[in-house]
Motif scaffolding. Structure first.
Motif, mmCIF file in Angstrom:
data_model
loop_
_atom_site.group_PDB
_atom_site.id
_atom_site.type_symbol
_atom_site.label_atom_id
_atom_site.label_comp_id
_atom_site.label_asym_id
_atom_site.label_seq_id
_atom_site.Cartn_x
_atom_site.Cartn_y
_atom_site.Cartn_z
ATOM 1 N N THR A 39 0.808 -1.235 0.000
ATOM 2 C CA THR A 39 0.000 0.000 0.000
ATOM 3 C C THR A 39 0.837 1.279 0.000
ATOM 4 O O THR A 39 0.567 2.182 -0.788
ATOM 5 C CB THR A 39 -0.968 -0.009 1.200
ATOM 6 O OG1 THR A 39 -1.670 -1.243 1.207
ATOM 7 C CG2 THR A 39 -1.938 1.150 1.141
ATOM 8 N N HIS A 138 -6.210 -6.433 10.102
ATOM 9 C CA HIS A 138 -5.112 -6.161 11.049
ATOM 10 C C HIS A 138 -4.465 -4.808 10.782
ATOM 11 O O HIS A 138 -4.455 -4.299 9.663
ATOM 12 C CB HIS A 138 -4.090 -7.308 11.087
ATOM 13 C CG HIS A 138 -3.155 -7.396 9.917
ATOM 14 N ND1 HIS A 138 -2.349 -8.484 9.698
ATOM 15 C CD2 HIS A 138 -2.878 -6.539 8.894
ATOM 16 C CE1 HIS A 138 -1.619 -8.281 8.614
ATOM 17 N NE2 HIS A 138 -1.928 -7.122 8.109
ATOM 18 N N LYS A 167 3.153 -13.132 -0.368
ATOM 19 C CA LYS A 167 3.367 -12.294 -1.562
ATOM 20 C C LYS A 167 4.645 -11.452 -1.475
ATOM 21 O O LYS A 167 5.163 -11.008 -2.492
ATOM 22 C CB LYS A 167 2.149 -11.378 -1.798
ATOM 23 C CG LYS A 167 1.987 -10.273 -0.781
ATOM 24 C CD LYS A 167 0.820 -9.354 -1.115
ATOM 25 C CE LYS A 167 0.597 -8.346 0.008
ATOM 26 N NZ LYS A 167 -0.316 -7.277 -0.360
ATOM 27 N N TYR A 168 5.127 -11.228 -0.261
ATOM 28 C CA TYR A 168 6.324 -10.392 -0.123
ATOM 29 C C TYR A 168 7.623 -11.173 -0.347
ATOM 30 O O TYR A 168 8.697 -10.583 -0.431
ATOM 31 C CB TYR A 168 6.390 -9.764 1.280
ATOM 32 C CG TYR A 168 5.145 -8.990 1.666
ATOM 33 C CD1 TYR A 168 4.764 -7.850 0.957
ATOM 34 C CD2 TYR A 168 4.363 -9.396 2.739
ATOM 35 C CE1 TYR A 168 3.628 -7.150 1.313
ATOM 36 C CE2 TYR A 168 3.226 -8.707 3.107
ATOM 37 C CZ TYR A 168 2.860 -7.581 2.393
ATOM 38 O OH TYR A 168 1.743 -6.891 2.749
ATOM 39 N N LYS A 201 -9.687 -4.710 -1.025
ATOM 40 C CA LYS A 201 -9.784 -4.137 0.321
ATOM 41 C C LYS A 201 -11.177 -3.545 0.592
ATOM 42 O O LYS A 201 -11.448 -3.079 1.694
ATOM 43 C CB LYS A 201 -8.722 -3.040 0.513
ATOM 44 C CG LYS A 201 -7.268 -3.534 0.480
ATOM 45 C CD LYS A 201 -6.841 -4.168 1.776
ATOM 46 C CE LYS A 201 -5.455 -4.799 1.746
ATOM 47 N NZ LYS A 201 -4.352 -3.859 1.749
HETATM 48 P P1 PGA Z 1 -0.519 -4.504 1.935
HETATM 49 O O1 PGA Z 1 -0.523 -4.981 3.437
HETATM 50 O O2 PGA Z 1 -0.218 -3.041 1.960
HETATM 51 O O3 PGA Z 1 0.599 -5.282 1.289
HETATM 52 O O4 PGA Z 1 -1.858 -4.803 1.368
HETATM 53 C C1 PGA Z 1 -1.247 -4.257 4.369
HETATM 54 C C2 PGA Z 1 -1.212 -4.926 5.725
HETATM 55 O O5 PGA Z 1 -1.135 -6.159 5.787
HETATM 56 O O6 PGA Z 1 -1.302 -4.212 6.731
#
Ligand code: PGA
Length: 241
Positions: A39, A138, A167-168, A201
């Protein structure tokens, strides 16, 4: 509560970044928390550009880390530390001694938490807390079911976080625990920005802004903060009433 909706992710990111620039220009020694994750990427890139144009100075600002994966080191792709260092800290003039990220490899994680609590206390809380939101609501690693009274703590990660977190990383990673500032710290901020973009989201954003305040969706607690700003792109805001 302030809900700012923009046509695109880029516009959302730019507007959030411009607010950060204004804050630092009026209070150069601000205490900030910046999250990792997908994000904030564009917002950070905008801040780096603004720095290169001489529009903002980070040399007096203090940064306290939000969260990270326990056991994932600072050189590991996927760690919040590496993300923040490469996308932001190493590209601007933030001073090393003013950057306080969790040491996820510490043998004494309790002490890591204690050190962060003392630091937040020493600075009297945050001027600005910037947050992303997980698919499960979260905030940092304040996972569903978390006690809203907690300060820094180590937490077993929710299944959603364990799987979305893949994904990271380049390879499958065992993600069991996280270390995080607690909700008590998040609320101890003069201003909070919650950023969310993308269709995926939309549902959690609706629950966060319009649903009941409940620890099954930790982000809903932000409704209780008097200076919360939600920065959303059109897609993330699409289900709002
Ligand atoms: P993201 O993760 O920005 O990769 O969607 C947000 C988070 O898990 O707080």
């Amino acid at each position: 509560m302030n809900v700012h909706v923009y046509d695109t992710y880029e516009e959302m990111s730019k507007n959030a970044a411009e607010e950060i620039i204004s804050l630092l220009n009026s209070k150069p020694n601000s205490v900030l928390c910046i999250p990792g994750g997908d994000t904030p990427k564009e917002m950070l890139s905008y801040l780096v550009q603004a720095y290169k144009l001489g529009r903002v100075d980070f040399s007096q600002a203090t940064f306290i880390g939000l969260d990270d994966w326990v056991g994932v080191g600072p050189e590991d792709i996927g760690s919040c530390q590496l993300f923040l260092n490469s996308n932001f800290f190493h590209q601007v003039n933030a001073k090393k001694e003013n950057i306080h990220l969790f040491d996820t490899m510490s043998e004494d994680l309790e002490n890591e938490c204690k050190k962060k609590d003392e630091l937040v206390e020493k600075y009297g809380g945050f001027d600005l807390m910037i947050l992303g939101i997980g698919m499960n609501g979260h905030l940092g690693f304040n996972e569903p079911g978390v006690d809203f009274g907690l300060k820094s703590h180590v937490i077993d990660l929710d299944e959603t976080t364990q799987s979305v977190g893949q994904k990271y990383f380049e390879e499958k990673k065992e993600l069991k625990q996280g270390i995080t500032l607690g909700v008590k710290h998040l609320l101890n901020s003069r201003t909070i920005f919650l950023l969310a973009n993308g269709e995926k989201k939309a549902e959690i954003v609706k629950a966060t802004i319009e649903g009941p305040v409940t620890n099954t969706n930790p982000a809903s607690v932000l409704q209780q903060h008097e200076n919360i700003h939600y920065y959303l792109d059109q897609k993330a805001a699409s289900l709002l009433g």
